[in-house]
Scaffold this motif. Structure first.
Motif, PDB file in Angstrom:
ATOM      1  N   ALA A 108       0.893  -1.351  -0.058  1.00  0.00           N
ATOM      2  CA  ALA A 108      -0.053   0.067  -0.203  1.00  0.00           C
ATOM      3  C   ALA A 108       1.011   1.269  -0.050  1.00  0.00           C
ATOM      4  N   VAL A 109       0.716   2.077  -0.878  1.00  0.00           N
ATOM      5  CA  VAL A 109       1.591   3.471  -1.181  1.00  0.00           C
ATOM      6  C   VAL A 109       0.765   4.504  -1.079  1.00  0.00           C
ATOM      7  N   VAL A 110       1.140   5.546   0.119  1.00  0.00           N
ATOM      8  CA  VAL A 110       0.314   6.388   0.217  1.00  0.00           C
ATOM      9  C   VAL A 110       1.271   7.733  -0.102  1.00  0.00           C
ATOM     10  N   GLU A 111       0.358   8.775  -0.655  1.00  0.00           N
ATOM     11  CA  GLU A 111       0.950   9.683  -1.327  1.00  0.00           C
ATOM     12  C   GLU A 111       1.345  11.017  -0.043  1.00  0.00           C
ATOM     13  N   VAL A 112       2.441  11.384   0.100  1.00  0.00           N
ATOM     14  CA  VAL A 112       2.763  12.267   1.270  1.00  0.00           C
ATOM     15  C   VAL A 112       3.212  13.722   0.503  1.00  0.00           C
ATOM     16  N   ASP A 113       2.573  14.557   1.066  1.00  0.00           N
ATOM     17  CA  ASP A 113       3.059  16.075   0.632  1.00  0.00           C
ATOM     18  C   ASP A 113       4.064  16.178   1.528  1.00  0.00           C
ATOM     19  N   ARG A 114       4.810  17.513   0.843  1.00  0.00           N
ATOM     20  CA  ARG A 114       6.063  17.776   1.614  1.00  0.00           C
ATOM     21  C   ARG A 114       5.666  18.512   3.268  1.00  0.00           C
ATOM     22  N   PRO A 115       6.623  18.244   3.897  1.00  0.00           N
ATOM     23  CA  PRO A 115       6.358  18.711   5.423  1.00  0.00           C
ATOM     24  C   PRO A 115       5.798  19.982   5.288  1.00  0.00           C
ATOM     25  N   ASP A 116       5.109  20.330   6.439  1.00  0.00           N
ATOM     26  CA  ASP A 116       4.656  21.715   6.963  1.00  0.00           C
ATOM     27  C   ASP A 116       5.683  22.602   6.961  1.00  0.00           C
ATOM     28  N   ARG A 117       5.819  23.848   6.477  1.00  0.00           N
ATOM     29  CA  ARG A 117       6.740  24.541   6.618  1.00  0.00           C
ATOM     30  C   ARG A 117       7.098  25.025   7.930  1.00  0.00           C
ATOM     31  N   ARG A 118       5.929  25.127   8.914  1.00  0.00           N
ATOM     32  CA  ARG A 118       6.123  25.417  10.336  1.00  0.00           C
ATOM     33  C   ARG A 118       7.064  24.258  11.040  1.00  0.00           C
ATOM     34  N   ALA A 119       6.470  23.096  10.595  1.00  0.00           N
ATOM     35  CA  ALA A 119       7.259  22.063  11.393  1.00  0.00           C
ATOM     36  C   ALA A 119       8.487  21.923  10.896  1.00  0.00           C
ATOM     37  N   ARG A 120       8.823  22.237   9.531  1.00  0.00           N
ATOM     38  CA  ARG A 120      10.223  22.149   8.976  1.00  0.00           C
ATOM     39  C   ARG A 120      11.093  23.200   9.547  1.00  0.00           C
ATOM     40  N   ARG A 121      10.545  24.438   9.862  1.00  0.00           N
ATOM     41  CA  ARG A 121      11.408  25.580  10.540  1.00  0.00           C
ATOM     42  C   ARG A 121      11.939  24.974  12.063  1.00  0.00           C
ATOM     43  N   ALA A 122      10.891  24.271  12.776  1.00  0.00           N
ATOM     44  CA  ALA A 122      10.971  23.848  14.089  1.00  0.00           C
ATOM     45  C   ALA A 122      12.106  22.759  13.986  1.00  0.00           C
ATOM     46  N   GLN A 123      11.998  21.631  13.269  1.00  0.00           N
ATOM     47  CA  GLN A 123      12.792  20.503  13.222  1.00  0.00           C
ATOM     48  C   GLN A 123      14.156  20.450  12.350  1.00  0.00           C
ATOM     49  N   ALA A 177      12.056  11.529   5.488  1.00  0.00           N
ATOM     50  CA  ALA A 177      11.679  10.238   5.407  1.00  0.00           C
ATOM     51  C   ALA A 177      10.885   9.700   6.564  1.00  0.00           C
ATOM     52  N   ILE A 178      11.352  10.056   7.831  1.00  0.00           N
ATOM     53  CA  ILE A 178      10.796   9.969   9.207  1.00  0.00           C
ATOM     54  C   ILE A 178       9.291  10.410   9.315  1.00  0.00           C
ATOM     55  N   ALA A 179       9.257  11.846   8.702  1.00  0.00           N
ATOM     56  CA  ALA A 179       8.015  12.447   8.728  1.00  0.00           C
ATOM     57  C   ALA A 179       6.998  11.758   7.785  1.00  0.00           C
ATOM     58  N   ALA A 180       7.303  11.308   6.807  1.00  0.00           N
ATOM     59  CA  ALA A 180       6.408  10.685   5.681  1.00  0.00           C
ATOM     60  C   ALA A 180       5.878   9.565   6.343  1.00  0.00           C
ATOM     61  N   ALA A 181       6.712   8.551   6.882  1.00  0.00           N
ATOM     62  CA  ALA A 181       6.464   7.596   7.526  1.00  0.00           C
ATOM     63  C   ALA A 181       5.218   7.941   8.759  1.00  0.00           C
ATOM     64  N   ARG A 182       5.592   8.873   9.706  1.00  0.00           N
ATOM     65  CA  ARG A 182       4.772   9.233  10.788  1.00  0.00           C
ATOM     66  C   ARG A 182       3.501   9.955  10.217  1.00  0.00           C
ATOM     67  N   ALA A 183       3.510  10.489   8.940  1.00  0.00           N
ATOM     68  CA  ALA A 183       2.302  11.211   8.660  1.00  0.00           C
ATOM     69  C   ALA A 183       1.457   9.992   7.904  1.00  0.00           C
ATOM     70  N   THR A 184       2.062   9.089   7.535  1.00  0.00           N
ATOM     71  CA  THR A 184       1.430   7.689   7.106  1.00  0.00           C
ATOM     72  C   THR A 184       0.537   7.030   8.405  1.00  0.00           C
ATOM     73  N   LEU A 185       1.348   6.657   9.320  1.00  0.00           N
ATOM     74  CA  LEU A 185       0.948   6.416  10.460  1.00  0.00           C
ATOM     75  C   LEU A 185      -0.290   7.081  10.884  1.00  0.00           C
ATOM     76  N   ALA A 186      -0.337   8.349  11.392  1.00  0.00           N
ATOM     77  CA  ALA A 186      -1.047   9.295  11.775  1.00  0.00           C
ATOM     78  C   ALA A 186      -2.154   9.368  11.079  1.00  0.00           C
ATOM     79  N   GLY A 187      -2.366   9.024   9.595  1.00  0.00           N
ATOM     80  CA  GLY A 187      -3.452   9.061   8.889  1.00  0.00           C
ATOM     81  C   GLY A 187      -3.504  10.760   8.087  1.00  0.00           C
ATOM     82  N   THR A 188      -2.474  11.740   8.553  1.00  0.00           N
ATOM     83  CA  THR A 188      -2.459  13.097   7.878  1.00  0.00           C
ATOM     84  C   THR A 188      -2.292  12.837   6.562  1.00  0.00           C
ATOM     85  N   ALA A 189      -1.616  11.829   6.011  1.00  0.00           N
ATOM     86  CA  ALA A 189      -1.200  11.612   4.695  1.00  0.00           C
ATOM     87  C   ALA A 189      -2.196  10.473   4.240  1.00  0.00           C
TER      88      ALA A 189
END
Length: 351
Positions: free
Chosen positions: A81-96, A104-116
């Motif tokens: 199962a492949v999930v299309e993930v958008d680029r990370p949120d700019r606010r989160a990117r500035r913080a992290q 890559a980790i953010a893509a996996a966690r977005a898939t797990l959380a259901g935000t992607a």
């Protein structure tokens, strides 16, 4: 044995030459990350590496429409199962911060959380062929427009005899006149001869690009009519509009799980915009703007030539709606027609 039975989620940050992958467990904990070449062998190694940690439930992939297209196709062919993930949120990117492992980790966690949750396009059928031809056509149209604008600019500042001959005429006449301008190659130090030489070159470029656009239209039209006969039969839907709608939908009909999903994808979903006693909606500002433009084209055509739409237009005007608001309503109604036709066309294409 426990590792083999463990469920996990993958995430991939894609690039032209390499893909960076990460695997997390069902609680979001990082198990590992690694980089692989963006080749068929690299895709196989990436999947084998993920499976070494447990059972791969899903993989979130960034850029499934560009650098990640090949990987998405490979994983889909392996029943992942492949999930299309958008680029990370700019606010989160500035913080992290920003790095391939972080993405890559953010893509996996977005898939797990259901935000992607996006379903990537398969890009394996006639719609992908249509998209490829339209990419070439769009580039040719932009280049022709740029060349025509350059011609207008040169004419505006050209020496008077040349300017008087080339002003206040249509683009077609301008190209035909510029194509036969005479100039002396030995006198290109003279602005008049240099301008004439430049206009001749630009006119030839416009002519060549027009021929290229015509050829591409001849190539794409039969594919569109064969792939979507019901969609092209809709009132106001020509081959170019249908091609855009097909490209937006993709080859896999499971992306269009509802009429509302297509409306959201096309930027035609009504968004509440009420305040105080005013009760109104506006269109979603996101979505595929090309598809939204296609809906706009259909709406304008129907408002002018379709009697039912004209009657609806007059009724809504008497109710106090502006023309812009009426077009917004029409787009949403048009999505209903398009959705039904596209689903029928995709069903006919299915093996």
């Amino acid at each position: 044995m426990a590792a083999k039975k463990r469920s996990l989620i993958g995430g991939v940050d894609t690039h032209r030459d390499t893909h960076h992958a990460a695997v997390i467990d069902t609680t979001g904990g990082l198990l590992a990350d690694a980089e692989f070449p963006a080749t068929t062998a690299g895709y196989a190694d990436l999947l084998a590496w993920m499976r070494s940690f447990g059972q791969v439930t899903a993989v979130g992939v960034e850029g499934t429409g560009s650098y990640g297209a090949g990987l998405a196709r490979y994983l889909t062919s392996k029943k992942i199962a492949v999930v299309e993930v958008d680029r990370p949120d700019r606010r989160a990117r500035r913080a992290q911060g920003k790095s391939d492992p972080i993405d890559a980790i953010a893509a996996a966690r977005a898939t797990l959380a259901g935000t992607a949750m996006g379903t990537p396009k398969t890009r394996t059928g006639p719609v992908e062929a249509i998209r490829a031809l339209r990419v070439a056509r769009r580039g040719a149209v932009k280049a022709r427009t740029a060349a025509l604008n350059q011609m207008r600019g040169l004419v505006a500042a050209a020496p008077e005899p040349l300017r008087a001959h080339l002003t206040r005429i249509s683009a077609a006449v301008l190209v035909s006149r510029c194509a036969v301008l005479a100039y002396d190659p030995t006198k290109l130090h003279d602005p008049q001869h240099a301008t004439a030489a430049a206009l001749v070159g630009l006119a030839r470029r416009v002519t060549a690009l027009t021929e290229e656009i015509t050829t591409l239209d001849r190539q794409v039209t039969p594919i569109v009519r064969k792939a979507a006969p019901r969609t092209t039969a809709l009132f106001g839907v020509g081959p170019d509009v249908a091609a855009q709608l097909l490209t937006t939908a993709g080859d896999n009909p499971d992306r269009l799980h509802s009429e509302a999903a297509l409306a959201h994808l096309c930027g035609a979903a009504p968004i509440p915009a009420s305040s105080g006693r005013v009760r109104r909606h506006r269109l979603h500002r996101g979505g595929d703007r090309g598809a939204n433009h296609a809906l706009h084209t259909i709406a304008l055509c129907r408002m002018r030539y379709d009697q039912r739409t004209r009657a609806y237009l007059h009724r809504r005007i008497t109710e106090g709606l502006s023309k812009q608001e009426i077009i917004r309503c029409l787009k949403r109604y048009i999505v209903r027609d398009v959705y039904t036709a596209l689903r029928a066309d995709f069903a006919a294409l299915a093996p």
